[in-house]
Scaffold this motif. Structure first.
Motif, PDB file in Angstrom:
ATOM      1  N   GLU A 303       1.105   0.927  -2.032  1.00  0.00           N
ATOM      2  CA  GLU A 303      -0.949   0.118  -2.018  1.00  0.00           C
ATOM      3  C   GLU A 303      -1.587   1.040  -1.866  1.00  0.00           C
ATOM      4  O   GLU A 303      -2.417   0.371  -2.010  1.00  0.00           O
ATOM      5  CB  GLU A 303      -0.351  -0.831  -0.506  1.00  0.00           C
ATOM      6  N   TYR A 347       6.798 -11.159  -5.024  1.00  0.00           N
ATOM      7  CA  TYR A 347       6.444 -11.667  -3.068  1.00  0.00           C
ATOM      8  C   TYR A 347       4.857 -10.367  -3.808  1.00  0.00           C
ATOM      9  O   TYR A 347       4.147 -10.887  -2.861  1.00  0.00           O
ATOM     10  CB  TYR A 347       7.545 -11.610  -2.529  1.00  0.00           C
ATOM     11  N   LYS A 350       1.996 -11.934  -5.089  1.00  0.00           N
ATOM     12  CA  LYS A 350       1.064 -12.789  -4.564  1.00  0.00           C
ATOM     13  C   LYS A 350       0.291 -12.104  -3.553  1.00  0.00           C
ATOM     14  O   LYS A 350      -0.797 -11.695  -3.554  1.00  0.00           O
ATOM     15  CB  LYS A 350       2.419 -13.644  -4.315  1.00  0.00           C
ATOM     16  N   LYS A 351       1.000 -10.914  -3.136  1.00  0.00           N
ATOM     17  CA  LYS A 351       0.866 -10.388  -1.742  1.00  0.00           C
ATOM     18  C   LYS A 351      -0.615  -9.619  -2.730  1.00  0.00           C
ATOM     19  O   LYS A 351      -1.823  -9.368  -1.929  1.00  0.00           O
ATOM     20  CB  LYS A 351       1.488  -9.461  -1.018  1.00  0.00           C
ATOM     21  N   ASN A 352      -0.095  -8.658  -3.844  1.00  0.00           N
ATOM     22  CA  ASN A 352      -0.819  -7.477  -4.054  1.00  0.00           C
ATOM     23  C   ASN A 352      -2.828  -8.144  -4.457  1.00  0.00           C
ATOM     24  O   ASN A 352      -3.580  -8.099  -4.555  1.00  0.00           O
ATOM     25  CB  ASN A 352      -0.451  -6.665  -5.160  1.00  0.00           C
ATOM     26  N   GLN A 354      -3.376 -11.829  -3.952  1.00  0.00           N
ATOM     27  CA  GLN A 354      -4.594 -11.480  -1.920  1.00  0.00           C
ATOM     28  C   GLN A 354      -5.116 -10.319  -1.916  1.00  0.00           C
ATOM     29  O   GLN A 354      -6.559 -10.801  -1.458  1.00  0.00           O
ATOM     30  CB  GLN A 354      -3.290 -12.978  -1.433  1.00  0.00           C
ATOM     31  N   GLU A 355      -4.504  -9.852  -1.453  1.00  0.00           N
ATOM     32  CA  GLU A 355      -4.930  -7.947  -0.376  1.00  0.00           C
ATOM     33  C   GLU A 355      -6.315  -7.066  -1.633  1.00  0.00           C
ATOM     34  O   GLU A 355      -7.156  -6.555  -0.985  1.00  0.00           O
ATOM     35  CB  GLU A 355      -4.078  -7.275   0.160  1.00  0.00           C
TER      36      GLU A 355
ATOM     37  N   ASP B 284       9.855  -8.207   1.628  1.00  0.00           N
ATOM     38  CA  ASP B 284       9.611  -9.716   0.470  1.00  0.00           C
ATOM     39  C   ASP B 284       9.606 -10.965   1.089  1.00  0.00           C
ATOM     40  O   ASP B 284       9.983 -11.766   1.053  1.00  0.00           O
ATOM     41  CB  ASP B 284      10.008  -9.659  -0.872  1.00  0.00           C
ATOM     42  N   GLY B 285       9.168 -10.893   2.604  1.00  0.00           N
ATOM     43  CA  GLY B 285       9.357 -12.427   3.324  1.00  0.00           C
ATOM     44  C   GLY B 285      10.252 -12.842   3.471  1.00  0.00           C
ATOM     45  O   GLY B 285      10.849 -14.023   4.365  1.00  0.00           O
TER      46      GLY B 285
END
Lengths: 412, 883
Positions: A303, A347, A350-352, A354-355, B284-285
């Protein structure tokens, strides 16, 4: 019989020790201290031939208790340590060192220095290999403290120098510290080991007095001697030294190239990549791409927006110029079976998003080029970006769509 | 993650370890190790130093007096694994031997003796049978002629007993008879040659003993905690094996409250082997759970949302026992597997197995242990693989070319002689490039960017090697918590380390790894024994045995509730118990004055900082657990004796009592009989029988054969059995018609005598039931039913006239006839059960199966129903009564 007595004594000693251990592990310092006073008796009849004898145990346990005991004072601690030093010849230097460490951590630098000096002058018959090592460490730490004193004097001089006032005595003193520090530090860094702090100080001294050749030699030795561990810091120090010296780009690149070979995930790889990207030579550009791809292989970089933007920039350049697409292809070949799952899953998209929007922008660009416009990551991020009416995401979509044939050439 | 700007100073040597050592009880205390100086900054007057060990860490306090069970014990008792006293020699002589030199003496002779007693057939089967006659087991003296060929075993047995009693006596060898006997038959008596058998047994004993000393098959632990989703409900999932053979896998939802509790019933999978290890990672969750048994490894996927069912994904089988299974924290559905043959595989759900290395030899020096381990590293394609001598990292893309040594048992890491790797673990969740390696003496933290040189080393002082480890990463800047667990001693140690402290020197760049706070011992499973309600001595002993069973797994979770932090530690024992430890943080970061005072006072004031008495909630848990345990471990019924059931259980006393006096019906009947006798007449249509049944062939001797068996036997005796059968089976159409006609007439008459026939409705329905049951082949003869001849109808040709004495039913039959059952108030649905049941008793021991047709006649109780049903059903099932 005496034998039985010995056995019983041994048993009760062991029991006592296990009580102490139990108390220590439960942070019951007072209880442990009470047991320890009983355990001291074991010193009188020390029949054991174990490698940690009762005297060492008492030293270790006592120190631990005094560290944590609520009513401890430095004075008591020093007193205890002095007693412990007399308990065993073999352990004298070790106890001294630990005592010094404790003083240092409590900010009593002068007492520590005194202790180091006393320990250094200690002689007792022939030294074992371990004692030899400990002695060297004691000298090195003394050198370190000398260096700090030197540095203090230097700061005073520099401040005063600004006022146009110079104090000869202070300067004299400073040079004295330099000599003492240099001698001791020089010794320890010859022995294979991790001596980051000593090397740094020694090089600082040498640089101040303009002995750049010696400094370079020390750093080269520290970095490239095969008897030393492969310490990334050694290369970092060398690189920083070269940079300070204003060395040519070529030597900087070669220093970083070696660091890249040892630790591809080092944080200096971003600097390395930027440096290489600025170059005009194909070979270096190529190396830059390799470096940034390799860095992004590591979980710690997953990240890192900076790294992704480096990669995105370079990939974009290559795509626009349509030259060297084979470089990307080659790098991609060894990664195409796991990068999609590792970096470009839904997944993560989405996470990236959002963050960190800018991270997801860079990643989406790379994903769009490497995996085509059908890639999940790209689709999600560009969709979200367009929905949020962000201009650069629209541009991104356009760019990827325009250059979709590149994807076919890379993957084909 | 940045590399620390400066590392703690250390020497670096190469080669085998120099330091002699061994387990040292206090080696980890009282040392700072090294210090790292920040150097005077611009403004600082003095340089600041930080120690490698001794920095302050978080302060954790036990929240309860002891650990508390989480799961109730499951049904089926736990079978303890062998204890040292089971296979070690215990007599006085050997205590002397033991004290002298060798460590332990295995009781080989006793085990061999056990084998002979437990498996006599395998040990002496054939010769035992051959020589059966030549051994005499009685007490009396043998007579002269027999003496020549027979050995009196009693004497030998006495000699053996005497020998046992004289153990340790210097003249114990004077048992000439025994020696003579063993000399004589040693070579031929045994089914398996004695030498071979002894070898095998000895090998097995050695193996058992070594696994008692150190069982590495449990490495990694068989307990996994799947944490709740971020921001979701605080429901996690415990994955653990269970069942008597530990071959069931459970996914149990656990609600995290003050005292965690289970929610719902667990998802359960039955596996084909004992589960040795459960590993889990979240990618991944989604959670991926790997399960290792000796020859099988499997992987499950558990969706992030709790309550969703886990899906089994794939199973692999290995020829050699697997010793390691780890789940990739980077890529979904990737695992690494090691086998004891020294093979390391990367296992991907999509692409299958990829062999990375095959080397039966250990890596750095020779070590006999076949144990191998493998884990992931910061690079998803680079795997570490370990044996007892160290760790290497392999690039899965080119495993032969690209590898480097990460850890070596040697001077590089300052190891001691005899030190061996016990458990490596990737610390990726705390720091992407750090690694934990535990040995039996020390614990090391390694950074893969600086291989071979541990960035942290500490002597953990545990009594048994730590087989389990669990990492709970802290927030950036805070310390990480590592739990180490040992199996046999159940030790549990909490360590804290910081991968970085904010360097005082270089303006906030990362600094080296340091150990924070003091290590802490946590409650063991056995510790809750003293807090359980008082038990009877033998139960206390059983409980103690269960609670001191070796630990088999470890998992933990951190909970943060504002400033309050708590740590929940799950411990799994070989007996299948999951026990929880609750630790709470005393916040030292923001010391309020009052709090500080407490902190100062507490350790000094009370010798035991943790509460001495369990909380009420915990006490309640103990009681529940205990109750469930006693329920689960009740002795199952055994079947060594012939089954006996009291009738009282099936029927109440009232059921079994006959009617107090003659019923009104009986009275009526008697009255009628008497009247008829007085009149000298006869009763016709005593009962309205066989509505649909045609009359039976009249081949029977009227008075004699009440049952078909005797009839058949007498026919067979007379030599015309075939004819009997013919007659029995074939009916002419005329006969059927006649029978039908008769029936109609009977019905008419019966209507005329409604008063009487109405009282027989019960038997009527019974008969019709029977006909429904059977698919009316040739009707069997029921002795309960006397042949009834109508006055009008002429008797069938060629058959003697039958007089109609009402044959009384056999006593058994009386019990079984539906009427008698009915009149005893036994409901219809239980009548059949009873009949079946009683027929078993009458049957005696089960006999070899009979051809279906003939079985009816084999039954001793010719109850009409059992005959009919057995004739029509192909094979009668044994009645099921729950045994």
């Amino acid at each position: 019989s005496s034998n039985e007595h010995k056995l019983n004594f041994k048993k009760s000693k062991e029991a006592c020790l296990s009580y102490i251990q139990d108390a220590l592990l439960q942070k019951q310092w007072k209880r442990a201290a009470e047991f320890l006073t009983c355990y001291v008796e074991s010193l009188e009849k020390d029949y054991s031939r174990e490698h940690i004898g009762p005297s060492e145990m008492i030293w270790r346990i006592g120190t631990e208790i005094l560290w944590h005991h609520s009513q401890n004072s430095m004075k008591e601690f020093n007193c205890f340590m002095e007693q412990m030093k007399t308990l065993g010849v073999k352990r004298y230097l070790k106890v001294c060192l630990e005592h010094v460490f404790h003083l240092l951590c409590n900010g009593q630098i002068d007492e520590a220095y005194q202790n180091l000096s006393v320990a250094e002058s200690w002689r007792f018959g022939e030294q074992t290999a371990i004692q030899d090592k400990e002695m060297k460490l004691i000298q090195a730490y003394r050198g370190l403290l000398d260096y700090y004193s030197w540095s203090k004097q230097k700061n005073i001089l520099l401040e005063h120098g600004e006022d146009g006032f110079s104090d000869l005595a202070v300067e004299q003193e400073m040079h004295g510290y330099f000599r003492k520090a240099a001698v001791n530090l020089k010794e320890i860094i010859k022995i294979p080991g991790v001596w980051d702090i000593f090397v740094k100080c020694y090089v600082d001294l040498l640089e101040f007095y303009g002995d750049h050749n010696e400094a370079r030699q020390v750093l080269n030795e520290y970095a490239y001697n095969s008897k030393f561990p492969a310490n990334p810091n050694a290369h970092v120090y060398l690189y920083q030294f070269l940079k300070r010296q204003g060395e040519s780009k070529k030597s900087l690149v070669s220093a970083l190239k070696i660091l890249h070979d040892i630790v591809p995930s080092h944080e200096l790889m971003i600097d390395f990549n930027t440096m290489l990207q600025k170059s005009k030579r194909r070979k270096k550009l190529r190396l830059g791409l390799e470096v940034i791809f390799a860095a992004l292989d590591y979980a710690g970089w997953k990240e890192n927006a900076k790294a992704w933007s480096c990669l995105a920039r370079q990939v974009k350049q290559i795509v626009i110029s349509e030259k060297h697409l084979d470089w990307i292809k080659q790098e991609w070949n060894s990664r195409k079976d796991w990068w999609p799952a590792f970096h470009f899953g839904r997944y993560l998209a989405k996470k990236n998003w959002q963050e960190n929007k800018s991270l997801s922008y860079e990643k989406a660009l790379v994903a769009g080029i490497l995996l085509g416009k059908g890639c999940k990551y790209f689709k999600y991020v560009s969709h979200q970006g367009c929905k949020a009416q962000l201009k650069r995401f629209r541009m991104l979509k356009k760019f990827v769509n325009r250059h979709n044939p590149v994807y076919l050439r890379i993957s084909g | 993650m940045e590399f620390p700007a400066a590392l703690f100073p250390s020497y670096f040597g190469a080669g085998p370890p120099q330091e002699e050592g061994g387990p040292a009880p206090v080696a980890g205390w009282g040392e700072h190790g090294q210090v790292l100086g920040g150097g005077p900054g611009r403004r600082q007057v003095q340089p600041a130093f930080v120690p490698r060990r001794g920095a302050t860490g978080d302060k954790w306090e036990a929240a309860d007096a002891a650990a508390v069970p989480v799961l109730l014990p499951s049904a089926g008792c736990w079978i303890p694994s062998p204890a040292p006293q089971d296979i070690l020699y215990r007599s006085g002589l050997c205590r002397k031997l033991k004290a002298s030199k060798s460590g332990a003496t295995l009781d080989f002779a006793r085990q061999l003796g056990h084998f002979f007693v437990d498996y006599p057939e395998d040990a002496f089967g054939s010769l035992g049978r051959l020589l059966h006659k030549n051994f005499y087991l009685g007490n009396s003296k043998l007579k002269r002629p027999a003496r020549n060929s027979t050995i009196r075993m009693t004497t030998l047995m006495e000699d053996i007993d005497r020998l046992e009693a004289r153990r340790g006596c210097p003249r114990q060898h004077l048992a000439s008879r025994l020696r003579w006997f063993s000399h004589l038959c040693r070579d031929w008596l045994f089914e398996v040659p004695l030498g071979l058998l002894a070898d095998c047994l000895h090998e097995e004993l050695m193996q058992q003993w070594s696994s008692l000393l150190f069982d590495d098959s449990l490495t990694g632990g068989a307990l996994a905690w799947l944490p709740p989703e971020d921001g979701g409900t605080p429901v996690g999932c415990l994955v653990h094996p269970g069942g008597q053979a530990m071959n069931h896998l459970y996914f149990q939802d656990v609600v995290l409250e003050e005292l965690p509790r289970t929610r719902g019933s667990p998802a359960q999978f039955e596996l084909s082997g004992r589960v040795q290890q459960v590993a889990a990672a979240r990618v991944d969750g989604q959670d991926f759970v790997g399960v290792r048994s000796n020859y099988h490894c499997g992987v499950w996927r558990v969706p992030g949302k709790r309550g969703a069912a886990p899906t089994p994904l794939q199973v692999i089988r290995t020829d050699v026992p697997a010793s390691c299974l780890t789940v990739s924290p980077h890529l979904p559905g990737e695992l690494s597997v090691c086998t004891q043959s020294g093979t390391v595989y990367l296992w991907s759900i999509e692409t299958g197995l990829q062999q990375l290395r095959h080397d039966p030899q250990t890596m750095f020096f020779r070590d006999h242990s076949p144990w191998r381990w493998s884990d992931f590293t910061a690079h998803p394609r680079v795997l570490s693989c370990a044996d007892r001598t160290g760790l290497q990292c392999l690039d899965a893309r080119a495993p032969r070319r690209c590898h480097f040594d990460l850890f070596k048992v040697g001077e590089e890491a300052g190891c001691q002689q005899g030190e061996r790797v016990v458990l490596p673990m990737y610390l990726g969740r705390a720091h992407p490039s750090q690694y934990l390696v535990t040995t039996q003496f020390s614990v090391y933290v390694l950074d893969e960017r600086l291989p071979l040189v541990p960035v942290l080393k500490w002597a953990h002082m545990m009594k048994a090697p730590p087989l389990f480890a669990h990492l709970m990463p802290g927030k950036p800047g805070r310390s990480h918590n590592v739990l180490l667990g040992a199996s046999r001693t159940q030790e549990l140690l909490l360590l804290q380390y910081r991968d970085s402290f904010w360097g005082v020197s270089s303006g906030g760049s990362q600094s080296a790894c340091q150990l924070a706070g003091t290590p802490q011992k946590l409650h063991t499973i056995a510790g809750c024994l003293q807090h359980l309600p008082t038990q009877l001595p033998h139960r206390h002993h059983l409980l103690q045995q269960r609670l001191t069973a070796p630990a088999a797994g470890l998992a933990a979770t951190l909970q943060e509730d504002g400033p309050h932090k708590s740590m929940l530690i799950f411990q799994f024992s070989e007996a299948g118990d999951v026990i929880i430890n609750d630790e709470e943080e005393e916040d030292v970061g923001t010391p309020a004055p009052l709090k500080e005072a407490e902190l100062l006072q507490e350790p000094c004031a009370s010798p035991q900082p943790s509460p001495a008495v369990p909380s009420p909630a915990a006490a309640l848990r103990y009681r529940h657990w205990l109750r469930a345990l006693s329920r689960a471990c009740r002795e199952p019924p055994r079947h060594t004796w012939p089954p006996s059931l009291s009738q009282r259980r099936l029927f109440t006393r009232r059921d079994l009592e006959g009617p107090a006096g003659p019923s009104s019906l009986q009275r009526q009947m008697r009255q009628r009989l008497r009247q008829t006798m007085e009149e000298g007449g006869r009763i016709q249509h005593w009962e309205p029988l066989g509505l649909q049944l045609p009359p039976v062939p009249q081949t029977l001797e009227p008075a004699g054969g009440p049952d078909p068996l005797s009839a058949r036997l007498s026919a067979a005796w007379a030599g015309d059995w075939e004819q009997w059968w013919e007659e029995r089976t074939s009916f002419s159409v005329a006969q059927r018609q006649r029978a039908l006609r008769e029936r109609r007439q009977r019905q008419k008459r019966a209507q005329g005598r409604r008063s009487l026939s109405a009282s027989f409705t019960s038997s009527l329905t019974y008969q019709s039931e029977l006909s429904e049951l059977s698919d009316t082949g040739p009707p069997q003869l029921s002795p309960a039913r006397p042949p009834v001849l109508s006055q009008e109808g002429s008797p069938p040709a060629g058959s003697p006239p039958v007089h109609g004495p009402v044959t009384s039913a056999a006593p058994d039959e009386a019990l079984l006839s539906s009427q008698s059952l009915r009149c005893r108030g036994i409901p219809k649905e239980r009548q059949k059960t009873l009949r079946d049941y009683l027929s078993v008793w009458a049957e005696g021991p089960p006999e070899p199966p009979e051809p279906p047709g003939s079985q009816a006649s084999q039954l001793c109780i010719p109850s009409s129903q059992s005959q009919l049903s057995s004739a029509s059903q192909p094979r009668r099932k044994r009645p099921r009564m729950g045994f």
